[in-house]
Write an enzyme that holds these catalytic residues in place. Sequence first.
Site, PDB file in Angstrom:
ATOM      1  N   ASN A  12     -70.063   6.346 -41.271  1.00 35.42           N
ATOM      2  CA  ASN A  12     -69.635   6.615 -42.657  1.00 35.42           C
ATOM      3  C   ASN A  12     -67.731   6.032 -41.951  1.00 35.42           C
ATOM      4  O   ASN A  12     -67.384   7.179 -41.866  1.00 35.42           O
ATOM      5  CB  ASN A  12     -69.425   8.368 -43.188  1.00 35.42           C
ATOM      6  CG  ASN A  12     -68.351   8.232 -43.883  1.00 35.42           C
ATOM      7  OD1 ASN A  12     -67.767   7.509 -44.478  1.00 35.42           O
ATOM      8  ND2 ASN A  12     -68.129   9.595 -44.634  1.00 35.42           N
ATOM      9  N   LYS A  14     -64.823   6.038 -43.841  1.00 40.77           N
ATOM     10  CA  LYS A  14     -63.887   6.741 -44.914  1.00 40.77           C
ATOM     11  C   LYS A  14     -62.977   5.525 -45.235  1.00 40.77           C
ATOM     12  O   LYS A  14     -63.186   4.276 -45.169  1.00 40.77           O
ATOM     13  CB  LYS A  14     -63.694   7.939 -44.163  1.00 40.77           C
ATOM     14  CG  LYS A  14     -64.435   8.787 -43.188  1.00 40.77           C
ATOM     15  CD  LYS A  14     -64.004  10.667 -43.228  1.00 40.77           C
ATOM     16  CE  LYS A  14     -65.938  11.256 -42.630  1.00 40.77           C
ATOM     17  NZ  LYS A  14     -65.500  12.209 -42.225  1.00 40.77           N
ATOM     18  N   HIS A  98     -70.226  12.758 -50.752  1.00 39.88           N
ATOM     19  CA  HIS A  98     -69.301  13.660 -49.787  1.00 39.88           C
ATOM     20  C   HIS A  98     -68.573  14.607 -49.742  1.00 39.88           C
ATOM     21  O   HIS A  98     -67.976  14.696 -50.832  1.00 39.88           O
ATOM     22  CB  HIS A  98     -69.089  12.269 -49.043  1.00 39.88           C
ATOM     23  CG  HIS A  98     -68.589  12.025 -47.848  1.00 39.88           C
ATOM     24  ND1 HIS A  98     -67.191  13.472 -47.116  1.00 39.88           N
ATOM     25  CD2 HIS A  98     -68.896  12.396 -46.041  1.00 39.88           C
ATOM     26  CE1 HIS A  98     -67.425  13.382 -46.155  1.00 39.88           C
ATOM     27  NE2 HIS A  98     -68.073  12.636 -45.347  1.00 39.88           N
ATOM     28  N   GLU A 100     -66.225  15.187 -48.756  1.00 36.32           N
ATOM     29  CA  GLU A 100     -64.218  15.090 -49.163  1.00 36.32           C
ATOM     30  C   GLU A 100     -64.655  14.625 -50.682  1.00 36.32           C
ATOM     31  O   GLU A 100     -63.390  14.387 -51.177  1.00 36.32           O
ATOM     32  CB  GLU A 100     -63.681  13.613 -47.816  1.00 36.32           C
ATOM     33  CG  GLU A 100     -63.856  14.424 -46.940  1.00 36.32           C
ATOM     34  CD  GLU A 100     -63.804  13.452 -45.794  1.00 36.32           C
ATOM     35  OE1 GLU A 100     -64.097  12.001 -46.138  1.00 36.32           O
ATOM     36  OE2 GLU A 100     -64.474  14.134 -44.291  1.00 36.32           O
ATOM     37  N   GLY A 176     -65.472  16.715 -38.717  1.00 38.86           N
ATOM     38  CA  GLY A 176     -63.987  16.202 -37.799  1.00 38.86           C
ATOM     39  C   GLY A 176     -63.871  16.670 -37.713  1.00 38.86           C
ATOM     40  O   GLY A 176     -62.467  16.693 -36.902  1.00 38.86           O
ATOM     41  N   SER A 216     -69.822  16.221 -36.627  1.00 43.58           N
ATOM     42  CA  SER A 216     -69.227  15.673 -35.227  1.00 43.58           C
ATOM     43  C   SER A 216     -70.102  15.619 -34.085  1.00 43.58           C
ATOM     44  O   SER A 216     -70.653  15.755 -33.307  1.00 43.58           O
ATOM     45  CB  SER A 216     -68.377  17.257 -35.199  1.00 43.58           C
ATOM     46  OG  SER A 216     -67.578  17.437 -35.417  1.00 43.58           O
TER      47      SER A 216
HETATM   48  P1  PGA Z   1     -67.701  13.420 -38.098  1.00 44.14           P
HETATM   49  O1  PGA Z   1     -67.660  13.438 -39.679  1.00 44.14           O
HETATM   50  O2  PGA Z   1     -69.006  12.353 -37.598  1.00 44.14           O
HETATM   51  O3  PGA Z   1     -66.395  12.672 -38.662  1.00 44.14           O
HETATM   52  O4  PGA Z   1     -67.177  14.749 -38.697  1.00 44.14           O
HETATM   53  C1  PGA Z   1     -68.937  13.080 -41.379  1.00 44.14           C
HETATM   54  C2  PGA Z   1     -69.209  12.551 -42.161  1.00 44.14           C
HETATM   55  O5  PGA Z   1     -67.958  13.292 -42.454  1.00 44.14           O
HETATM   56  O6  PGA Z   1     -70.298  11.930 -42.575  1.00 44.14           O
END
Ligand code: PGA
Length: 254
Positions: A12, A14, A98, A100, A176, A216
Amino acid sequence: MGPGRKPVLAGNWKMFKTGAEAAAFARELRPRVSMIHDAEIVVCPPFTALSAALQALTGSNVQVGAQDVYWEAEGAFTGEVSAPMLKEAGCRWVIVGHSERRQLFGETDEAVARKAAAALGAGLSPIVCVGETLAEREAARTLDVVGRQIRTGLGGLSEEQMAGLVVAYEPVWAIGTGKVATPTQAEEVHQAIRSLVREIHGAPAAGALRILYGGSVKAGNVAELMSQPDVDGALVGGASLSAESFAAIVRWRG
Ligand code: PGA
């Protein structure tokens, strides 16, 4: 990873990468993963980089997905992109719900349900995201919250529709932050999701459902997560932005 379920490793991106950057990434990734046939590999660029990514990945074993979709096919919905449009552009997948989008853009479980159904209707495979916040985990509400997200998001789908989607369990506190869920924490929620899907849609749908972990994920922790019986893949944010680190995740078997 469970028997008979082909793993999915999805990146992803983003709001990162232009079309030129997406094409450069694709050129770097292709040779690094061309030997992988026992997993599905997906990258999800921003809308504006989809066509460059698709073009640069033509004929490869890397599939492309979008990061969001609107449920109507067309109409006066300024700024939105529909499932048939994504399908026509060449996408196979789309991320839905998601955290977010839920937190920053007010996406509800009902919207997630409509988006997942619209994606399936257009022949796209939704990656339906669920997950609890830190406050919810600390209040021991994880399984309630994820249960509600699954019931509302997927409860109205048919068993046949369930076969076309994957679920991503992404604890919000792990996204994140560098704080990955332990394999045991991930497995506990994945197992609960699979039992709930068994209750709603029956054993065959639950047994075939791929449940990805996200939050992560890195090359250094993916193998341990994938060793859990109900972890069938990963949705990767930060570590999917470099071809080298994403390829290392895709090649977790070594
Ligand atoms: P990250 O994000 O691997 O940077 O923690 C995962 C995601 O939001 O799908």
